[in-house]
Design a protein around this motif. Structure first.
Motif, PDB file in Angstrom:
ATOM      1  N   MET A  10       0.811  -1.209   0.000  1.00 31.38           N
ATOM      2  CA  MET A  10       0.000   0.000   0.000  1.00 31.38           C
ATOM      3  C   MET A  10       0.843   1.256   0.000  1.00 31.38           C
ATOM      4  O   MET A  10       2.016   1.252   0.379  1.00 31.38           O
ATOM      5  CB  MET A  10      -0.933   0.040   1.200  1.00 31.38           C
ATOM      6  CG  MET A  10      -0.239   0.198   2.529  1.00 31.38           C
ATOM      7  SD  MET A  10      -1.421   0.095   3.872  1.00 31.38           S
ATOM      8  CE  MET A  10      -2.027  -1.555   3.705  1.00 31.38           C
ATOM      9  N   SER A  11       0.207   2.332  -0.464  1.00 34.41           N
ATOM     10  CA  SER A  11       0.748   3.684  -0.336  1.00 34.41           C
ATOM     11  C   SER A  11      -0.187   4.413   0.601  1.00 34.41           C
ATOM     12  O   SER A  11      -1.398   4.402   0.393  1.00 34.41           O
ATOM     13  CB  SER A  11       0.777   4.379  -1.691  1.00 34.41           C
ATOM     14  OG  SER A  11       1.638   3.687  -2.565  1.00 34.41           O
ATOM     15  N   ALA A  12       0.377   5.019   1.635  1.00 37.40           N
ATOM     16  CA  ALA A  12      -0.467   5.667   2.646  1.00 37.40           C
ATOM     17  C   ALA A  12      -0.091   7.133   2.797  1.00 37.40           C
ATOM     18  O   ALA A  12       1.063   7.509   2.602  1.00 37.40           O
ATOM     19  CB  ALA A  12      -0.296   4.952   3.988  1.00 37.40           C
ATOM     20  N   VAL A  13      -1.084   7.947   3.133  1.00 39.17           N
ATOM     21  CA  VAL A  13      -0.804   9.344   3.450  1.00 39.17           C
ATOM     22  C   VAL A  13      -1.235   9.686   4.876  1.00 39.17           C
ATOM     23  O   VAL A  13      -0.954  10.762   5.366  1.00 39.17           O
ATOM     24  CB  VAL A  13      -1.466  10.336   2.449  1.00 39.17           C
ATOM     25  CG1 VAL A  13      -0.853  10.195   1.069  1.00 39.17           C
ATOM     26  CG2 VAL A  13      -2.973  10.134   2.392  1.00 39.17           C
ATOM     27  N   SER A  14      -1.915   8.730   5.545  1.00 42.63           N
ATOM     28  CA  SER A  14      -2.325   8.996   6.929  1.00 42.63           C
ATOM     29  C   SER A  14      -2.424   7.685   7.704  1.00 42.63           C
ATOM     30  O   SER A  14      -2.462   6.599   7.113  1.00 42.63           O
ATOM     31  CB  SER A  14      -3.680   9.706   6.962  1.00 42.63           C
ATOM     32  OG  SER A  14      -4.691   8.800   6.569  1.00 42.63           O
ATOM     33  N   ALA A  15      -2.493   7.809   9.029  1.00 38.77           N
ATOM     34  CA  ALA A  15      -2.483   6.636   9.910  1.00 38.77           C
ATOM     35  C   ALA A  15      -3.623   5.670   9.614  1.00 38.77           C
ATOM     36  O   ALA A  15      -3.477   4.456   9.791  1.00 38.77           O
ATOM     37  CB  ALA A  15      -2.545   7.095  11.364  1.00 38.77           C
ATOM     38  N   ALA A  16      -4.751   6.182   9.153  1.00 38.39           N
ATOM     39  CA  ALA A  16      -5.908   5.321   8.870  1.00 38.39           C
ATOM     40  C   ALA A  16      -5.587   4.297   7.784  1.00 38.39           C
ATOM     41  O   ALA A  16      -6.253   3.272   7.673  1.00 38.39           O
ATOM     42  CB  ALA A  16      -7.093   6.180   8.441  1.00 38.39           C
ATOM     43  N   GLN A  17      -4.553   4.571   6.998  1.00 42.82           N
ATOM     44  CA  GLN A  17      -4.238   3.682   5.869  1.00 42.82           C
ATOM     45  C   GLN A  17      -3.070   2.736   6.148  1.00 42.82           C
ATOM     46  O   GLN A  17      -2.734   1.923   5.301  1.00 42.82           O
ATOM     47  CB  GLN A  17      -3.906   4.545   4.633  1.00 42.82           C
ATOM     48  CG  GLN A  17      -5.057   5.441   4.212  1.00 42.82           C
ATOM     49  CD  GLN A  17      -4.608   6.481   3.201  1.00 42.82           C
ATOM     50  OE1 GLN A  17      -3.555   7.084   3.329  1.00 42.82           O
ATOM     51  NE2 GLN A  17      -5.423   6.678   2.184  1.00 42.82           N
ATOM     52  N   GLU A  97       5.914  13.111  10.077  1.00 45.55           N
ATOM     53  CA  GLU A  97       5.921  13.286  11.532  1.00 45.55           C
ATOM     54  C   GLU A  97       4.867  12.393  12.179  1.00 45.55           C
ATOM     55  O   GLU A  97       5.134  11.729  13.186  1.00 45.55           O
ATOM     56  CB  GLU A  97       5.675  14.753  11.898  1.00 45.55           C
ATOM     57  CG  GLU A  97       5.791  14.991  13.381  1.00 45.55           C
ATOM     58  CD  GLU A  97       5.869  16.465  13.746  1.00 45.55           C
ATOM     59  OE1 GLU A  97       5.982  16.749  14.942  1.00 45.55           O
ATOM     60  OE2 GLU A  97       5.802  17.323  12.844  1.00 45.55           O
ATOM     61  N   GLU A  98       3.684  12.358  11.591  1.00 39.82           N
ATOM     62  CA  GLU A  98       2.617  11.514  12.144  1.00 39.82           C
ATOM     63  C   GLU A  98       3.072  10.053  12.167  1.00 39.82           C
ATOM     64  O   GLU A  98       2.902   9.350  13.166  1.00 39.82           O
ATOM     65  CB  GLU A  98       1.345  11.638  11.287  1.00 39.82           C
ATOM     66  CG  GLU A  98       0.225  10.736  11.775  1.00 39.82           C
ATOM     67  CD  GLU A  98      -1.017  10.757  10.887  1.00 39.82           C
ATOM     68  OE1 GLU A  98      -2.117  10.716  11.447  1.00 39.82           O
ATOM     69  OE2 GLU A  98      -0.882  10.816   9.640  1.00 39.82           O
ATOM     70  N   TYR A  99       3.680   9.605  11.085  1.00 41.95           N
ATOM     71  CA  TYR A  99       4.105   8.216  11.007  1.00 41.95           C
ATOM     72  C   TYR A  99       5.201   7.923  12.047  1.00 41.95           C
ATOM     73  O   TYR A  99       5.092   6.988  12.846  1.00 41.95           O
ATOM     74  CB  TYR A  99       4.614   7.874   9.597  1.00 41.95           C
ATOM     75  CG  TYR A  99       5.254   6.512   9.550  1.00 41.95           C
ATOM     76  CD1 TYR A  99       4.474   5.366   9.657  1.00 41.95           C
ATOM     77  CD2 TYR A  99       6.633   6.374   9.470  1.00 41.95           C
ATOM     78  CE1 TYR A  99       5.047   4.106   9.673  1.00 41.95           C
ATOM     79  CE2 TYR A  99       7.223   5.112   9.486  1.00 41.95           C
ATOM     80  CZ  TYR A  99       6.425   3.984   9.586  1.00 41.95           C
ATOM     81  OH  TYR A  99       7.006   2.739   9.613  1.00 41.95           O
ATOM     82  N   ILE A 100       6.244   8.733  12.041  1.00 41.16           N
ATOM     83  CA  ILE A 100       7.414   8.425  12.869  1.00 41.16           C
ATOM     84  C   ILE A 100       7.121   8.575  14.363  1.00 41.16           C
ATOM     85  O   ILE A 100       7.626   7.812  15.179  1.00 41.16           O
ATOM     86  CB  ILE A 100       8.626   9.260  12.402  1.00 41.16           C
ATOM     87  CG1 ILE A 100       9.148   8.638  11.093  1.00 41.16           C
ATOM     88  CG2 ILE A 100       9.731   9.300  13.451  1.00 41.16           C
ATOM     89  CD1 ILE A 100      10.274   9.350  10.427  1.00 41.16           C
TER      90      ILE A 100
END
Length: 196
Positions: A10-17, A97-100
């Motif tokens: 997958m390619s994600a842009v937010s935590a929901a993904q 930042e959200e991911y890390i």
């Protein structure tokens, strides 16, 4: 690790993904064109699985690669690319930042720098930021085949000094996708961190 099965899931842009299966993750960060795709392809023994692009700044999402159903490599958008608008850069920054900062599955970050040059202001900022959040970091100096081995110590000292390298929670390796130099050592670092 001997790699036979790799899948970009997958390619994600937010935590929901993000993936929800709980497998450990290793993120790869670095300037555009520093060689993240080349490192990924070398580690997974594929020619062009992670696409190397002649257009830097191409990766604009967090790309999750399932490796042998044992871990994910997470390819993070390259930073420091001038043609990306300020607004896009801020969006990338928030996404990274959200991911890390929130991802419990993240076991460590491979931070790529070009062995031939001093780390950039972006490289320094990324390293300091990871250090601030107590995330284990492996600094990989890419394109090591372009400098003679007799000068490795000099270049390593220079990179570490510029980054403000901390020996306590960081490691350092030279790597070349051309000669595969450093590949086994990078894998050793990954394996030691995903089994923690």
């Amino acid at each position: 690790m001997d790699v036979h099965n790799v899948e970009m899931v997958m390619s994600a842009v937010s935590a929901a993904q993000y993936p929800t299966d709980g497998m450990p993750e290793i993120a790869l960060v670095g300037r555009s064109n520093v060689g993240k795709s080349s490192l990924t392809n070398t580690l997974i023994q594929r020619k062009n699985f992670a696409r190397t692009s002649s257009q830097p700044g191409k990766t604009q999402t967090l790309n999750f690669y399932n490796v042998e159903n044992q871990l994910y490599f997470v390819d993070v958008p390259g930073y420091g690319y001038a043609k990306v608008s300020k607004k896009q850069r801020e969006a990338f920054g928030q996404m990274i930042e959200e991911y890390i900062t929130s991802r419990k599955q993240l076991r460590g970050v491979i931070s790529l720098v070009d062995a031939r040059h001093d780390p950039s202001a972006d490289d320094i900022a990324m390293y300091e930021w990871l250090h601030y959040y107590n995330i284990p970091v492996l600094v990989v100096a890419t394109k090591a085949d372009k400098i003679s081995k007799s000068k490795f110590n000099k270049y390593e000292a220079n990179i570490k000094r510029t980054l403000g390298f901390d020996e306590e929670d960081s490691d350092f390796l030279f790597f070349s996708s051309e000669t595969k130099y450093g590949k086994d050592q990078v894998w050793s670092w990954i394996e030691s961190h995903i089994t923690m």
